[in-house]
Design a protein around this motif. Structure first.
Motif, PDB file in Angstrom:
ATOM      1  N   ASP A 196      -3.370   2.852   9.416  1.00 43.50           N
ATOM      2  CA  ASP A 196      -3.988   1.554   9.590  1.00 43.50           C
ATOM      3  C   ASP A 196      -2.870   0.498   9.511  1.00 43.50           C
ATOM      4  O   ASP A 196      -2.115   0.491   8.539  1.00 43.50           O
ATOM      5  CB  ASP A 196      -5.004   1.375   8.440  1.00 43.50           C
ATOM      6  N   VAL A 197      -2.762  -0.350  10.533  1.00 38.57           N
ATOM      7  CA  VAL A 197      -1.661  -1.332  10.540  1.00 38.57           C
ATOM      8  C   VAL A 197      -1.964  -2.450   9.538  1.00 38.57           C
ATOM      9  O   VAL A 197      -3.011  -3.081   9.601  1.00 38.57           O
ATOM     10  CB  VAL A 197      -1.461  -1.925  11.955  1.00 38.57           C
ATOM     11  N   PRO A 198      -1.046  -2.684   8.596  1.00 38.95           N
ATOM     12  CA  PRO A 198      -1.305  -3.723   7.590  1.00 38.95           C
ATOM     13  C   PRO A 198      -0.969  -5.118   8.130  1.00 38.95           C
ATOM     14  O   PRO A 198      -0.298  -5.249   9.157  1.00 38.95           O
ATOM     15  CB  PRO A 198      -0.326  -3.358   6.473  1.00 38.95           C
ATOM     16  N   ASP A 199      -1.441  -6.134   7.420  1.00 39.91           N
ATOM     17  CA  ASP A 199      -1.007  -7.502   7.717  1.00 39.91           C
ATOM     18  C   ASP A 199       0.331  -7.761   7.027  1.00 39.91           C
ATOM     19  O   ASP A 199       1.136  -8.557   7.483  1.00 39.91           O
ATOM     20  CB  ASP A 199      -2.042  -8.515   7.209  1.00 39.91           C
ATOM     21  N   ILE A 200       0.515  -7.089   5.899  1.00 39.35           N
ATOM     22  CA  ILE A 200       1.728  -7.278   5.102  1.00 39.35           C
ATOM     23  C   ILE A 200       2.235  -5.913   4.636  1.00 39.35           C
ATOM     24  O   ILE A 200       1.450  -5.084   4.176  1.00 39.35           O
ATOM     25  CB  ILE A 200       1.433  -8.158   3.852  1.00 39.35           C
ATOM     26  N   LEU A 201       3.538  -5.698   4.762  1.00 39.10           N
ATOM     27  CA  LEU A 201       4.156  -4.513   4.157  1.00 39.10           C
ATOM     28  C   LEU A 201       5.074  -4.999   3.037  1.00 39.10           C
ATOM     29  O   LEU A 201       5.993  -5.784   3.272  1.00 39.10           O
ATOM     30  CB  LEU A 201       4.958  -3.718   5.196  1.00 39.10           C
ATOM     31  N   HIS A 202       4.794  -4.550   1.821  1.00 33.35           N
ATOM     32  CA  HIS A 202       5.555  -5.007   0.655  1.00 33.35           C
ATOM     33  C   HIS A 202       6.258  -3.836  -0.020  1.00 33.35           C
ATOM     34  O   HIS A 202       5.615  -2.863  -0.398  1.00 33.35           O
ATOM     35  CB  HIS A 202       4.587  -5.686  -0.337  1.00 33.35           C
ATOM     36  N   CYS A 203       7.582  -3.929  -0.141  1.00 32.07           N
ATOM     37  CA  CYS A 203       8.354  -2.904  -0.857  1.00 32.07           C
ATOM     38  C   CYS A 203       9.251  -3.562  -1.893  1.00 32.07           C
ATOM     39  O   CYS A 203       9.392  -4.782  -1.933  1.00 32.07           O
ATOM     40  CB  CYS A 203       9.276  -2.123   0.094  1.00 32.07           C
ATOM     41  N   GLY A 204       9.865  -2.723  -2.688  1.00 27.06           N
ATOM     42  CA  GLY A 204      10.871  -3.156  -3.671  1.00 27.06           C
ATOM     43  C   GLY A 204      11.956  -2.098  -3.682  1.00 27.06           C
ATOM     44  O   GLY A 204      12.465  -1.728  -2.632  1.00 27.06           O
TER      45      GLY A 204
END
Ligand code: D5M
Ligand code: FE
Ligand code: ZN
Length: 496
Positions: free
Chosen positions: A430-438
């Motif tokens: 599912d394509v996200p609106d936001i991809l958040h990593c650290g």
């Protein structure tokens, strides 16, 4: 890692690594078994044989056959015990009016790391990614390619190997469930081909010459160009790698950050921005952990893992309660190392206040109508090492490669361990609106095909360990994003 046609040499080499010679008949049995069973982990079978072959100098069929029988029986038993496929629906206790967990392994892990699990895992990865690719090309199974009349062919395959030929072209070996084929990339395509990662799934369009495809296009699953347009009036703050308990935790900067969220510091505009923050997302390495790397105890202020979580909970408790905090673990946290990781266990999760929502790593979470894919980012180390043009100072570019490959850990067998779940939770279906990593401790944001990409640095200055590996962190930076609107980069390190 997984093998379809296993050659004798490989079998002999693997036994030699365990210190055994192997009889040709035993090699033949294993080769046939591999062909019959399809993909399976040779390492597992060989290690089982060596375990039971105590005292023999040479592995004979008498050593091999009982082990194969036992594995076959185990497989049968496991099949009988198999639970139905996990249904990916939010767990009721995790549901909040405006925060809904859409996809998360927590409570659904079914893998034991056996042979069957690996087969199912790679099949799931292949099926999911080829489904995405099929929207773009009409592939033929590799096994039927030798029989087609037309010279133009389209295939989908999992990358088995990539190497440069003596003539300077790049040779990619692709595999699907039916067969393997060689693909040659020359000219401009060489650069793309050299960046292919083992076990990622791609499409190739090209011309057939014998049993080789001369590629003219390499197609990645990728995300659609025109993503979902969303506009919200609230803001989301992104942080990660707080590393509570570490002696390099940047206490003063954290103080300023907490005060800012409480409207106690900053100019009028900054205070207005803080008031608009409704959600805080924390993507792992919440605490520094214990025994994560050699001699870590010398760099801890809190030696006990439980006390580290107590401190984390106390610090997050200072954040205004109208802000919902979505928290997922990383490789320093007290959950299994292999990804997907479940949420923190109750023992630690229960220390946090009610506005903290615990999810696994990765997790797709609907936050006020915005789909946020949180992933700690361990695979970024692998990608940065493999693709020379990428750099730790621009982590968002490595994250874009994850979106392009529609997979959070496209490379198998690197530094990011993967648990072979029957369903590949690391595929970005599912394509996200936001991809958040650290994880990489550096900061970077971008928009990639409409997806907001953010790596939110850390709250730890350079550790002795990072000095040794020449990792230069960019601590104390927070990204605040108003979906559809502005991105603010707030620097707390060196003064707010
Ligand atoms: O990881 C912080 C950063 O440090 C991340 O980019 C990985 C890097 N790191 C961690 N362990 C190693 C080893 N063993 N070699 C090289 N680089 C490493 P964190 O998860 O916070 O420790
Ligand atoms: Fe970290
Ligand atoms: Zn980490």
């Amino acid at each position: 890692m997984v093998i379809k046609d296993i050659d004798s040499k490989l079998i002999i080499t693997k036994f030699a690594m365990h210190g055994y010679n192997v009889h040709p008949t035993a090699v033949e049995i294993l080769r046939k078994e591999a062909a019959r069973a399809g993909k399976f982990s040779l390492d597992y079978v060989i290690s089982q044989i060596c375990k039971t072959a105590n005292g023999s100098f040479i592995i004979t069929p008498d050593d091999v056959l009982p082990v194969l029988k036992t594995i076959a029986e185990e497989k049968k038993e496991r099949k009988a015990e198999l639970k139905p496929e996990p249904v990916m629906k939010p767990k009721p206790e995790l549901e909040r009016r405006d925060v809904n967990v859409l996809k998360d392994i927590t409570g659904y892990s079914g893998c034991e790391g056996g042979v069957d699990d690996f087969i199912a895992y790679f099949n799931s990865r292949f099926e999911k990614l080829s489904k995405i690719l099929k929207a773009r090309i009409n592939p033929l199974p590799i096994s039927s390619i030798g029989r087609v009349k037309s010279e133009r062919v389209e295939v989908i395959g999992m990358v088995n190997s990539v190497r440069e030929s003596s003539s300077g072209n790049v040779i990619v070996e692709l595999e699907d469930k039916t067969d393997r084929i060689r693909v040659i990339a020359s000219g401009k395509l060489k650069e793309v081909a050299m960046e292919l990662l083992g076990d990622e799934v791609i499409g190739v369009v090209g011309t057939l010459k014998g049993r080789t495809i001369i590629a003219d296009r390499i197609i990645f699953p990728d995300v659609p160009i025109n993503g979902r347009k969303i506009k919200k009036d609230f803001s989301i703050a992104f942080i990660s790698d707080t590393h509570f308990g570490s002696n390099t935790f940047i206490k003063d900067e954290w103080e300023t950050f907490v005060k800012w969220l409480n409207g106690e510091v900053g100019n009028e505009k900054m205070i207005e921005l803080a008031e608009n923050v409704k959600y805080l997302v924390l993507a792992g390495d919440v605490v520094d952990g214990v025994g994560v790397y050699p001699d870590q105890e010398k760099e801890l202020t809190i030696m006990d893992i439980y006390e580290q979580y107590e401190e984390a909970a106390a610090q997050l408790d200072r954040i205004p309660k109208h802000i919902k905090i979505i928290l997922s673990p990383g490789n320093h946290d007290a959950v299994r190392q292999a990804e997907p990781q479940p949420a923190l266990p109750k023992e630690y999760a229960s220390l946090f206040s009610n506005n903290v929502i615990h999810v696994g790593n990765p997790a797709m979470v609907d936050i006020g109508g915005v789909k946020v894919l949180m992933y700690h980012g361990r695979s970024l180390d692998d990608i940065m090492t493999k693709i020379p043009r990428l750099d730790y100072s621009r982590p968002h570019e490595a994250m874009e490669e994850l979106l392009r490959r529609r997979h959070l850990a496209p490379m198998y067998g690197g530094r990011s361990p993967i648990a072979p779940e029957r369903d590949d939770y690391l595929v970005i279906d599912d394509v996200p609106d936001i991809l958040h990593c650290g994880h990489v401790h550096t900061y970077g944001t971008s928009f990639y095909r409409g997806v907001f990409v953010v790596n939110s640095s850390c709250w730890q200055s350079q550790t002795e360990f990072q000095k040794k590996v020449n990792l230069n962190p960019m601590p104390g930076i927070v990204a605040v994003y108003t979906p559809g609107g502005d991105v603010h980069k707030l620097r707390f390190y060196g003064g707010a």
